[in-house]
Design an enzyme around this catalytic site. Structure first.
Site, PDB file in Angstrom:
ATOM      1  N   ILE A   1       0.816  -1.210   0.000  1.00 44.17           N
ATOM      2  CA  ILE A   1       0.000   0.000   0.000  1.00 44.17           C
ATOM      3  C   ILE A   1       0.860   1.276   0.000  1.00 44.17           C
ATOM      4  O   ILE A   1       0.635   2.204  -0.763  1.00 44.17           O
ATOM      5  CB  ILE A   1      -0.954  -0.054   1.213  1.00 44.17           C
ATOM      6  CG1 ILE A   1      -2.376  -0.143   0.702  1.00 44.17           C
ATOM      7  CG2 ILE A   1      -0.835   1.112   2.146  1.00 44.17           C
ATOM      8  CD1 ILE A   1      -3.416  -0.230   1.779  1.00 44.17           C
TER       9      ILE A   1
ATOM     10  N   CYS B   1      33.598   3.288  17.629  1.00 46.41           N
ATOM     11  CA  CYS B   1      32.630   4.212  18.217  1.00 46.41           C
ATOM     12  C   CYS B   1      32.369   3.836  19.683  1.00 46.41           C
ATOM     13  O   CYS B   1      33.232   4.037  20.516  1.00 46.41           O
ATOM     14  CB  CYS B   1      31.370   4.255  17.362  1.00 46.41           C
ATOM     15  SG  CYS B   1      30.526   5.830  17.484  1.00 46.41           S
TER      16      CYS B   1
ATOM     17  N   HIS C   1      33.315   5.402  12.023  1.00 43.50           N
ATOM     18  CA  HIS C   1      32.942   4.078  11.490  1.00 43.50           C
ATOM     19  C   HIS C   1      33.726   3.771  10.212  1.00 43.50           C
ATOM     20  O   HIS C   1      33.231   4.009   9.111  1.00 43.50           O
ATOM     21  CB  HIS C   1      31.437   4.040  11.204  1.00 43.50           C
ATOM     22  CG  HIS C   1      30.617   4.056  12.443  1.00 43.50           C
ATOM     23  ND1 HIS C   1      30.326   2.912  13.143  1.00 43.50           N
ATOM     24  CD2 HIS C   1      30.064   5.073  13.134  1.00 43.50           C
ATOM     25  CE1 HIS C   1      29.607   3.218  14.210  1.00 43.50           C
ATOM     26  NE2 HIS C   1      29.437   4.521  14.228  1.00 43.50           N
TER      27      HIS C   1
ATOM     28  N   GLU D   1      34.250   1.038   8.840  1.00 39.90           N
ATOM     29  CA  GLU D   1      33.645  -0.027   8.035  1.00 39.90           C
ATOM     30  C   GLU D   1      32.800   0.510   6.888  1.00 39.90           C
ATOM     31  O   GLU D   1      32.606  -0.157   5.875  1.00 39.90           O
ATOM     32  CB  GLU D   1      32.792  -0.950   8.929  1.00 39.90           C
ATOM     33  CG  GLU D   1      31.486  -0.359   9.476  1.00 39.90           C
ATOM     34  CD  GLU D   1      31.644   0.452  10.763  1.00 39.90           C
ATOM     35  OE1 GLU D   1      32.791   0.849  11.072  1.00 39.90           O
ATOM     36  OE2 GLU D   1      30.632   0.688  11.450  1.00 39.90           O
TER      37      GLU D   1
HETATM   38  N1  GLN Z   1      26.208   5.663  21.861  1.00 41.45           N
HETATM   39  C1  GLN Z   1      27.481   6.254  21.574  1.00 41.45           C
HETATM   40  C2  GLN Z   1      27.351   7.728  21.252  1.00 41.45           C
HETATM   41  O1  GLN Z   1      26.306   8.193  20.901  1.00 41.45           O
HETATM   42  C3  GLN Z   1      28.189   5.508  20.450  1.00 41.45           C
HETATM   43  C4  GLN Z   1      27.470   5.578  19.163  1.00 41.45           C
HETATM   44  C5  GLN Z   1      27.949   4.561  18.171  1.00 41.45           C
HETATM   45  O2  GLN Z   1      28.591   3.591  18.543  1.00 41.45           O
HETATM   46  N2  GLN Z   1      27.627   4.746  16.902  1.00 41.45           N
HETATM   47  O3  GLN Z   1      28.339   8.423  21.318  1.00 41.45           O
END
Ligand code: GLN
Length: 547
Positions: free
Chosen positions: A147, A380, A519, A521
């Site tokens: 939908i 992170c 990040h 990755e």
């Molecule tokens: N929770 C953590 C922050 O906001 C790490 C965030 C994450 O790993 N992407 O800083």
């Protein structure tokens, strides 16, 4: 002006439309064309940023700071083209734009309707950057008949109709189920889903048919006849042992040829597929295997850490080894000693995450890696936990923690070695945040520069001293603890250009222990493995040789 390929799905979801789109992008590149891939998602969330990883898998972040669908990760991994905020849109965003304009009075008192106002908004989005590439590949999320999807199908129908002939084609991905009892592949669901498409005015040019069994010639002809496509535009798509086989497999099945034929591009430029041959050579001719433990929270759904799994595979390819990634729920270590679980791994990775649940387990995993001198990559939240571990165990701050967890519980339990960032610089502008800000789109998002310390392990891995990496977090390691952490052997080997925000930390007296606030990755590709993942896997290989 770009030619457009619209990719739709039928019969069932999860047919791998994203992967098919990405592989087609790679094949068009192999024939010398430039491409951009785009995802249109019919759900009503404004973006996936606030959706649980269990619901939707990983959130893929672009350089320009958009939180997007994980399919954009496939697009980047296969084409190397960096996605932009304008490559991902949801029905939620479209409606929110339309409603905002309505409130502003932009529609001059008209009645606002799905056709034309919502469809116009979708078409405007499709046109962004149309002069920059040869092909724009647009994937419509969901399945024909949903939908929420209807305005999107209507918009692409109109779009193709308004363009010159041969400027737009439709590729429909379907499933041919196999009935074991009769030993047959069934074409009826495909016929029905094409009928559904045609009822809304879209006649597919190419059918990409997922099947677990070979599709006999006579079935192919039957599909062509009943679905009104050419027999050579019925392309079999069999299950593959690795996603990176898709470009060559689809090429052999005739997908890129059929696409060029549908656009009447003749003669078709010859493809250069060496990049993908090399990728497969590295994948299939790996020598040896390393075991990497991923200690995280969203381990129930592998898609939640899609890019990490892929980046590890790429790191393995760079070293010509297979990486066996095993997922361990961090919460287990809150009840049990991690040693028996982590013994025998050649490296440990703690990925990103949100919220306190599982964090004490991640801290224990970091402690195990540090004390046992096992390669550790903290991403992170995984970096933040490594810093907290060192602060507790070595600096002597027994209640070191992250402000994130106190905010969550409304209590003051931790000394915030990791604190909520309220103001920072991106390029030449200052961004400000309050704890009361809305959740969606308010983190430190997108590409930021990090300056690396010459002579550090990070600088050696990258082979350079300035890097750009993608961020998605609210909290930062507090540099007021820097001196004390450094006395414990922690090196702040990557910093924001203004020197305020730690981007990379590492341990001096450890074979390989790195935490990154960003990040990495998200930027790894099979044909260009990310340097940190390549070096991390190299360190794991060294450990595997010792045992
Ligand atoms: N929770 C953590 C922050 O906001 C790490 C965030 C994450 O790993 N992407 O800083």
């Amino acid at each position: 002006m770009a030619r457009y390929v619209f990719i739709t799905g039928g019969v069932v979801s999860s047919l791998g439309k994203g992967l098919a789109s990405a592989a087609l992008g790679a094949l068009l590149q192999a024939r010398g064309f430039t491409v951009r891939l785009r995802k249109l998602d019919p759900y009503l969330n404004v973006d996936p940023g606030t959706m649980s990883p269990f619901e939707h898998g990983e959130v893929f972040v672009t350089d320009d700071g958009a939180e997007t669908d994980l399919d954009l990760g496939h697009y980047e991994r296969f084409t190397g083209v960096s996605a932009r905020a304008t490559d991902s849109i949801s029905a939620g965003r479209i409606y929110s734009n339309v409603l905002e304009r309505e409130r502003r009075g932009d529609y001059l008192g008209k009645t606002i309707q799905v056709v034309p106002h919502v469809t116009n908004e979708i078409k405007d989005f499709l046109r962004i950057g149309e002069d920059e590439v040869d092909f724009m590949l647009c994937e419509i999320g969901g399945t024909v008949g949903d939908i929420e999807g209807l305005p999107f199908f209507e918009a692409i129908r109109q779009f193709a109709h308004e363009r010159p002939r041969n400027a737009c084609i439709f590729v429909h991905v379907t499933l041919l189920p196999f009935l074991a009892a009769s030993g047959e592949l069934k074409t009826k669901p495909t016929q029905h889903s094409v009928k559904e498409l045609r009822a809304i005015g879209i006649a597919p040019d190419i059918l990409l048919c997922r099947s677990e069994h070979p599709i006999p010639e006579k079935e192919r002809e039957k599909i062509a006849l009943f679905c009104n496509v050419r027999p050579d535009a019925v392309i079999p798509a069999y299950d593959l042992s690795s996603i990176y086989e898709a470009p060559l497999a689809y090429h052999r099945a005739g997908l890129d040829r059929a696409v060029l034929d549908a656009f009447a591009i003749s003669p078709a430029p010859r493809p250069d597929l060496r990049r993908w041959e090399d990728v497969l050579d590295r994948l299939h001719n790996a020598e040896g295997e390393v075991r990497v433990a991923i200690v995280g929270k969203y381990t129930r759904l592998e898609d939640a850490y899609k890019s990490i799994a892929e980046a590890l595979t790429h790191g393995g390819m760079a070293n010509r080894v297979r990486v066996r990634a095993e997922w361990i729920d961090a919460e287990i270590f809150e009840r049990e000693d991690p040693s028996p679980w982590l013994e025998g791994f050649h490296a440990i990775l703690v990925p990103g995450g949100f919220g306190e649940r599982g964090t004490e387990g991640k801290i224990k995993a970091a402690r195990f890696a540090r004390r046992r001198r096992i390669p550790y990559l903290g991403i992170c939240l995984g970096m933040q936990m490594a810093v907290i571990e060192v602060a507790r165990d070595c600096v002597g701050l027994a209640n070191a923690g992250s402000e994130e967890f106190d905010v969550e519980t409304g209590q003051k339990r931790f000394e915030p070695v990791v604190y909520h960032l309220k103001e920072w610089v991106q390029g030449n502008r200052t961004i400000e945040r309050k704890p009361s800000d809305a959740k969606g789109g308010t983190m430190r998002l997108g590409a930021y520069t990090a300056v690396l310390a010459p002579g550090s392990r990070a600088a050696a891995a990258y082979g350079t001293t300035t890097v750009e990496e993608r961020h998605r977090h609210r909290y930062e390691v507090d540099i007021r603890y820097r001196d004390r952490l450094e006395r414990c052997g922690m090196v702040f080997s990557g910093m924001s250009p203004d020197g305020r925000l730690p981007e990379i930390v590492e341990l001096k007296d450890h074979p390989w222990f790195i935490g990154v606030q960003f990040h990495p990755e998200l930027k790894s590709k099979p044909f260009a493995p990310h340097p940190l993942f390549a070096d991390f896997v190299r360190a794991a290989v060294e450990v595997s040789r010792l045992v």
